[in-house]
Design a protein around this motif. Structure first.
Motif, PDB file in Angstrom:
ATOM      1  N   SER A 153      47.687  27.077  57.682  1.00  0.00           N
ATOM      2  CA  SER A 153      47.985  28.317  58.396  1.00  0.00           C
ATOM      3  C   SER A 153      49.359  28.802  58.008  1.00  0.00           C
ATOM      4  O   SER A 153      50.229  28.011  57.632  1.00  0.00           O
ATOM      5  CB  SER A 153      47.905  28.068  59.908  1.00  0.00           C
ATOM      6  OG  SER A 153      48.282  29.205  60.618  1.00  0.00           O
ATOM      7  N   THR A 154      49.555  30.110  58.106  1.00  0.00           N
ATOM      8  CA  THR A 154      50.889  30.656  57.846  1.00  0.00           C
ATOM      9  C   THR A 154      51.804  30.367  59.027  1.00  0.00           C
ATOM     10  O   THR A 154      53.009  30.327  58.881  1.00  0.00           O
ATOM     11  CB  THR A 154      50.809  32.185  57.602  1.00  0.00           C
ATOM     12  OG1 THR A 154      50.156  32.790  58.721  1.00  0.00           O
ATOM     13  CG2 THR A 154      50.061  32.496  56.332  1.00  0.00           C
ATOM     14  N   GLY A 155      51.241  30.174  60.200  1.00  0.00           N
ATOM     15  CA  GLY A 155      52.020  29.860  61.399  1.00  0.00           C
ATOM     16  C   GLY A 155      51.952  28.371  61.672  1.00  0.00           C
ATOM     17  O   GLY A 155      51.963  27.537  60.777  1.00  0.00           O
ATOM     18  N   ALA A 156      51.850  28.043  62.949  1.00  0.00           N
ATOM     19  CA  ALA A 156      51.744  26.645  63.357  1.00  0.00           C
ATOM     20  C   ALA A 156      50.392  26.082  62.926  1.00  0.00           C
ATOM     21  O   ALA A 156      49.401  26.818  62.866  1.00  0.00           O
ATOM     22  CB  ALA A 156      51.901  26.543  64.871  1.00  0.00           C
ATOM     23  N   PRO A 157      50.332  24.778  62.625  1.00  0.00           N
ATOM     24  CA  PRO A 157      49.049  24.179  62.240  1.00  0.00           C
ATOM     25  C   PRO A 157      48.014  24.334  63.351  1.00  0.00           C
ATOM     26  O   PRO A 157      48.339  24.342  64.527  1.00  0.00           O
ATOM     27  CB  PRO A 157      49.381  22.703  62.018  1.00  0.00           C
ATOM     28  CG  PRO A 157      50.854  22.624  61.942  1.00  0.00           C
ATOM     29  CD  PRO A 157      51.417  23.811  62.646  1.00  0.00           C
ATOM     30  N   CYS A 158      46.776  24.436  62.944  1.00  0.00           N
ATOM     31  CA  CYS A 158      45.674  24.628  63.887  1.00  0.00           C
ATOM     32  C   CYS A 158      44.700  23.462  63.732  1.00  0.00           C
ATOM     33  O   CYS A 158      44.170  23.242  62.642  1.00  0.00           O
ATOM     34  CB  CYS A 158      44.990  25.957  63.602  1.00  0.00           C
ATOM     35  SG  CYS A 158      43.542  26.288  64.607  1.00  0.00           S
ATOM     36  N   VAL A 177      32.981  25.765  64.928  1.00  0.00           N
ATOM     37  CA  VAL A 177      34.395  25.448  64.754  1.00  0.00           C
ATOM     38  C   VAL A 177      35.103  25.754  66.066  1.00  0.00           C
ATOM     39  O   VAL A 177      35.134  26.904  66.501  1.00  0.00           O
ATOM     40  CB  VAL A 177      35.018  26.275  63.611  1.00  0.00           C
ATOM     41  CG1 VAL A 177      36.473  25.885  63.405  1.00  0.00           C
ATOM     42  CG2 VAL A 177      34.222  26.120  62.327  1.00  0.00           C
ATOM     43  N   THR A 178      35.661  24.728  66.698  1.00  0.00           N
ATOM     44  CA  THR A 178      36.339  24.891  67.979  1.00  0.00           C
ATOM     45  C   THR A 178      37.821  24.558  67.820  1.00  0.00           C
ATOM     46  O   THR A 178      38.168  23.475  67.333  1.00  0.00           O
ATOM     47  CB  THR A 178      35.719  23.950  69.033  1.00  0.00           C
ATOM     48  OG1 THR A 178      34.301  24.149  69.058  1.00  0.00           O
ATOM     49  CG2 THR A 178      36.275  24.226  70.415  1.00  0.00           C
ATOM     50  N   ASP A 179      38.657  25.472  68.230  1.00  0.00           N
ATOM     51  CA  ASP A 179      40.107  25.270  68.173  1.00  0.00           C
ATOM     52  C   ASP A 179      40.508  24.267  69.256  1.00  0.00           C
ATOM     53  O   ASP A 179      40.313  24.497  70.449  1.00  0.00           O
ATOM     54  CB  ASP A 179      40.824  26.605  68.397  1.00  0.00           C
ATOM     55  CG  ASP A 179      42.328  26.512  68.196  1.00  0.00           C
ATOM     56  OD1 ASP A 179      42.875  25.390  68.194  1.00  0.00           O
ATOM     57  OD2 ASP A 179      42.958  27.571  68.044  1.00  0.00           O
ATOM     58  N   ILE A 180      41.053  23.119  68.820  1.00  0.00           N
ATOM     59  CA  ILE A 180      41.479  22.078  69.771  1.00  0.00           C
ATOM     60  C   ILE A 180      42.996  21.847  69.679  1.00  0.00           C
ATOM     61  O   ILE A 180      43.491  20.791  70.068  1.00  0.00           O
ATOM     62  CB  ILE A 180      40.710  20.759  69.540  1.00  0.00           C
ATOM     63  CG1 ILE A 180      40.900  20.262  68.103  1.00  0.00           C
ATOM     64  CG2 ILE A 180      39.229  20.929  69.879  1.00  0.00           C
ATOM     65  CD1 ILE A 180      40.388  18.853  67.867  1.00  0.00           C
ATOM     66  N   THR A 181      43.710  22.844  69.190  1.00  0.00           N
ATOM     67  CA  THR A 181      45.160  22.717  69.001  1.00  0.00           C
ATOM     68  C   THR A 181      45.861  22.367  70.301  1.00  0.00           C
ATOM     69  O   THR A 181      46.687  21.441  70.342  1.00  0.00           O
ATOM     70  CB  THR A 181      45.737  24.025  68.416  1.00  0.00           C
ATOM     71  OG1 THR A 181      45.033  24.326  67.207  1.00  0.00           O
ATOM     72  CG2 THR A 181      47.211  23.888  68.120  1.00  0.00           C
ATOM     73  N   LEU A 182      45.557  23.064  71.386  1.00  0.00           N
ATOM     74  CA  LEU A 182      46.214  22.790  72.672  1.00  0.00           C
ATOM     75  C   LEU A 182      45.905  21.387  73.170  1.00  0.00           C
ATOM     76  O   LEU A 182      46.781  20.707  73.728  1.00  0.00           O
ATOM     77  CB  LEU A 182      45.808  23.836  73.711  1.00  0.00           C
ATOM     78  CG  LEU A 182      46.301  25.263  73.455  1.00  0.00           C
ATOM     79  CD1 LEU A 182      45.743  26.219  74.503  1.00  0.00           C
ATOM     80  CD2 LEU A 182      47.813  25.307  73.433  1.00  0.00           C
ATOM     81  N   LEU A 183      44.674  20.943  72.957  1.00  0.00           N
ATOM     82  CA  LEU A 183      44.295  19.586  73.352  1.00  0.00           C
ATOM     83  C   LEU A 183      45.129  18.562  72.584  1.00  0.00           C
ATOM     84  O   LEU A 183      45.652  17.608  73.176  1.00  0.00           O
ATOM     85  CB  LEU A 183      42.798  19.370  73.112  1.00  0.00           C
ATOM     86  CG  LEU A 183      42.261  17.973  73.374  1.00  0.00           C
ATOM     87  CD1 LEU A 183      42.377  17.622  74.860  1.00  0.00           C
ATOM     88  CD2 LEU A 183      40.819  17.866  72.909  1.00  0.00           C
TER      89      LEU A 183
END
Length: 193
Positions: A153-158, A177-183
Motif C-alpha cells: 500500500s502507499t499508506g499504512a500496510p493493510c 477479501v476481508t480487511d483485518i487491519t484493525l484486528l
C-alpha cells in the motif's frame, strides 16, 4: 435518421407485415387458392381472432419475465457491488477477472484497472509464498482454503483475510477479501500490554 433513433410505428408495422408475408409464403405467394367451405371460413376467422389474444398473452408474459430479470440484475448489483467485503474472481494464474467495489477499495485500485493484473502484485513480498500456496490449494479443490497476508500500500500496510473457492469448471476461483487491519493492530497492542 441516426442509427439510435426509433422508427416511426407506421414503418415498424409495415416492416413487420412484410416480414410476416415473406415467412407465410416462404418467398413465393400461394398458387393454389381453392374455395373454402363456410365451416373452413368460420374456423379460419376463429383462429384469426384467437391468435392476436395469444400473442398479447405471450407479450405480457415476456414483459413480466423481463421485469423480473431486471429486478434480479439490480439485486445482484446491490449484493455484489455494494457488499461490505471484497469479492474478486481470479483465473488460474491469479489474475483478476472481476472485482466488486469493496475488493477494489481494499486493494487501493480502481476496479476498471484490475482486469488482467495479478492479485499477487498487491501482496507484500514476505507473504508471496503464503498467497501462492493458498492459490494452489484453491485450484486443487480445497474449499476450506484461506490465508492472511499483508497488502502493499502507499499508506499504512493493510492486513487481509482471504478465503477462496474454485469454480465448478476449475478455471477460476471466487475469493472473499476481508480487511483485518484493525484486528491485527488490536492484537499487537494487547501483546505489548
Amino acid at each position: 435518421m441516426t442509427g439510435d433513433a426509433p422508427l416511426p410505428p407506421s414503418l415498424v408495422a409495415a416492416n413487420l407485415r412484410r416480414l410476416a408475408k415473406e415467412r407465410l409464403y416462404m418467398g413465393s405467394p400461394p398458387t393454389d387458392l381453392a374455395p373454402l367451405s363456410p365451416e373452413e371460413v368460420l374456423h379460419l376467422m376463429h383462429e384469426l381472432q384467437v391468435k392476436p389474444i395469444e400473442l398479447q398473452i405471450q407479450n405480457e408474459a415476456l414483459q413480466t419475465s423481463q421485469a423480473k430479470e431486471k429486478s434480479a440484475a439490480l439485486r445482484y448489483t446491490e449484493l455484489y457491488d455494494f457488499a461490505p467485503v471484497g469479492y474478486v474472481t481470479l483465473n488460474r494464474t491469479g489474475a483478476f477477472i472481476q472485482s466488486n467495489l469493496a475488493g477494489a477499495r481494499v486493494l487501493g485500485c480502481d476496479r476498471t484497472r484490475l482486469a488482467g493484473k495479478r492479485f499477487s502484485g498487491f501482496v507484500a513480498e514476505v507473504d508471496q509464498p503464503v498467497f501462492q500456496n493458498f492459490l494452489q490449494k484453491v485450484f486443487a479443490g480445497d474449499d476450506k482454503s484461506s490465508c492472511e497476508v499483508t497488502l502493499r500500500s502507499t499508506g499504512a500496510p493493510c492486513s487481509v483475510h482471504i478465503h477462496g473457492m474454485r469454480s465448478e469448471d476449475g478455471l477460476e476461483c471466487r475469493v472473499v477479501v476481508t480487511d483485518i487491519t484493525l484486528l491485527r493492530q488490536s492484537q499487537v497492542q494487547l501483546q505489548e500490554l
